[in-house]
Scaffold this active site. Structure first.
Site, PDB file in Angstrom:
ATOM      1  N   SER A  12       0.816  -1.218   0.000  1.00 16.62           N
ATOM      2  CA  SER A  12       0.000   0.000   0.000  1.00 16.62           C
ATOM      3  C   SER A  12       0.847   1.264   0.000  1.00 16.62           C
ATOM      4  O   SER A  12       0.396   2.323  -0.461  1.00 16.62           O
ATOM      5  CB  SER A  12      -0.954   0.018   1.194  1.00 16.62           C
ATOM      6  OG  SER A  12      -0.229   0.015   2.409  1.00 16.62           O
ATOM      7  N   SER A 135      14.048  -7.060   6.456  1.00 18.15           N
ATOM      8  CA  SER A 135      14.442  -6.878   7.848  1.00 18.15           C
ATOM      9  C   SER A 135      14.729  -5.400   8.075  1.00 18.15           C
ATOM     10  O   SER A 135      13.961  -4.535   7.657  1.00 18.15           O
ATOM     11  CB  SER A 135      15.659  -7.761   8.159  1.00 18.15           C
ATOM     12  OG  SER A 135      16.073  -7.622   9.497  1.00 18.15           O
ATOM     13  N   TYR A 149      10.774  -3.769  18.627  1.00 16.31           N
ATOM     14  CA  TYR A 149      10.927  -3.891  17.174  1.00 16.31           C
ATOM     15  C   TYR A 149      12.231  -4.622  16.859  1.00 16.31           C
ATOM     16  O   TYR A 149      12.251  -5.531  16.011  1.00 16.31           O
ATOM     17  CB  TYR A 149      10.920  -2.502  16.531  1.00 16.31           C
ATOM     18  CG  TYR A 149      11.145  -2.517  15.043  1.00 16.31           C
ATOM     19  CD1 TYR A 149      10.113  -2.833  14.165  1.00 16.31           C
ATOM     20  CD2 TYR A 149      12.392  -2.209  14.498  1.00 16.31           C
ATOM     21  CE1 TYR A 149      10.316  -2.846  12.792  1.00 16.31           C
ATOM     22  CE2 TYR A 149      12.603  -2.215  13.128  1.00 16.31           C
ATOM     23  CZ  TYR A 149      11.565  -2.533  12.277  1.00 16.31           C
ATOM     24  OH  TYR A 149      11.769  -2.547  10.917  1.00 16.31           O
ATOM     25  N   LYS A 153      12.809  -8.208  14.700  1.00 13.84           N
ATOM     26  CA  LYS A 153      13.662  -8.331  13.521  1.00 13.84           C
ATOM     27  C   LYS A 153      14.850  -9.253  13.793  1.00 13.84           C
ATOM     28  O   LYS A 153      15.321  -9.949  12.877  1.00 13.84           O
ATOM     29  CB  LYS A 153      14.137  -6.948  13.060  1.00 13.84           C
ATOM     30  CG  LYS A 153      13.020  -6.086  12.477  1.00 13.84           C
ATOM     31  CD  LYS A 153      12.355  -6.726  11.266  1.00 13.84           C
ATOM     32  CE  LYS A 153      11.345  -5.815  10.601  1.00 13.84           C
ATOM     33  NZ  LYS A 153      10.680  -6.435   9.435  1.00 13.84           N
TER      34      LYS A 153
END
Length: 278
Positions: A12, A135, A149, A153
């Site tokens: 998107s 990543s 976060y 990752k």
């Protein structure tokens, strides 16, 4: 060179959108995923020949299985899987609720893992394919305020490193793309923020939160150039396992490597003596 069929999640905006558009411009076919039906309809109305969009929430396992089955039934194969969909999140470790943490891991780890597992049998049958995991330089080096976060990752990098060893002999390639800050909506409205703020972390996690918001729209990275680099990676005969993108990524990943090497050297004697005698 054959035309590839790409499955790219989260197209998107940002890197996903740039990659989808660049792949189509270069003559390959993409199946892209959105989370809103009106986005799917708009894409399909515009790109009837060069691409096709599907509604997919990667955290919904049933949707993942249906989507992959639909793609394979309709198009016969998936040559390149790009796991791009995910979410950012900022907050100190103590500030982050378990609900917030689970939401991050559902998107960045479990959803990505499920889609990877669901595509793999078809790539194994074809003895061909390339899985590209989006990543981050934050998948190598952690930052105060970015720990949840980072953890997601790090997990992505861990299972992908093992996966590459498992599927390499089967003809399937795996690559990790590790961008630094790019001019996308990552630091904008889509960025997850811990609801709790603790004053004691104002100078660390709080400062990081403010910094991310202040650079939104000013990041060094060009998503189109990143997209071109990813396409070149996929088209390479011997693609790298890791592809850092951006000057910041080179700097921060280099800092992490230097730090690890320094600790290895500083503790080499201790490590060597923590074993049974010969």
């Amino acid at each position: 060179m054959k035309s590839n069929i790409w499955l790219i999640t989260g197209i998107s905006s940002g890197l996903g959108k740039a990659l989808a558009e660049t792949v189509m411009d270069k003559g390959d076919f993409i199946i892209g995923t959105f989370r809103k039906q009106k986005q799917v309809d708009a894409f399909n109305a515009k790109h009837g020949v060069t691409g096709h969009a599907l509604l997919l929430d990667i955290t919904n396992e049933e949707q993942v299985e249906r989507a992959v089955q639909q793609i394979v039934s309709q198009y016969g194969r998936i040559d390149v899987l790009v796991n791009n969909a995910g979410m950012g999140f900022v907050g100190a470790i103590e500030e982050s609720t378990m609900e917030e943490v689970r939401q991050v891991f559902e998107a960045n780890v479990f959803g990505t893992l499920k889609l990877t597992q669901t595509v793999l049998p078809h790539m194994r049958k074809a003895q061909d394919g390339h899985i590209v995991q989006i990543s981050s330089h934050g998948g190598i080096k952690a930052f105060a305020g970015f720990g949840i976060y980072n953890a997601s990752k790090f997990a992505l990098e861990g299972f992908s490193e093992a996966l590459a060893q498992e599927v390499g002999p089967l003809g399937i390639k795996v690559s990790l793309v590790e961008p630094g800050p790019f001019r996308t909506k990552f630091a904008g409205d889509g960025l997850g923020l811990a609801k709790m703020e603790i004053a004691a972390y104002a100078a660390t996690a709080g400062a990081f939160r403010g910094m991310l918001k202040s650079v939104d729209g000013k990041q060094e990275g060009d998503p189109v150039k990143a997209a071109e680099a990813i396409i070149d990676l996929v088209r390479s005969e011997n693609p790298s396992f890791r592809l850092p993108l951006g000057k910041v990524a080179l700097m921060t990943i280099g800092m992490k490597l230097d730090s690890v090497r320094a600790d290895l050297e500083a503790n080499k004697h201790i490590a060597e003596n923590a074993v049974y005698p010969d």
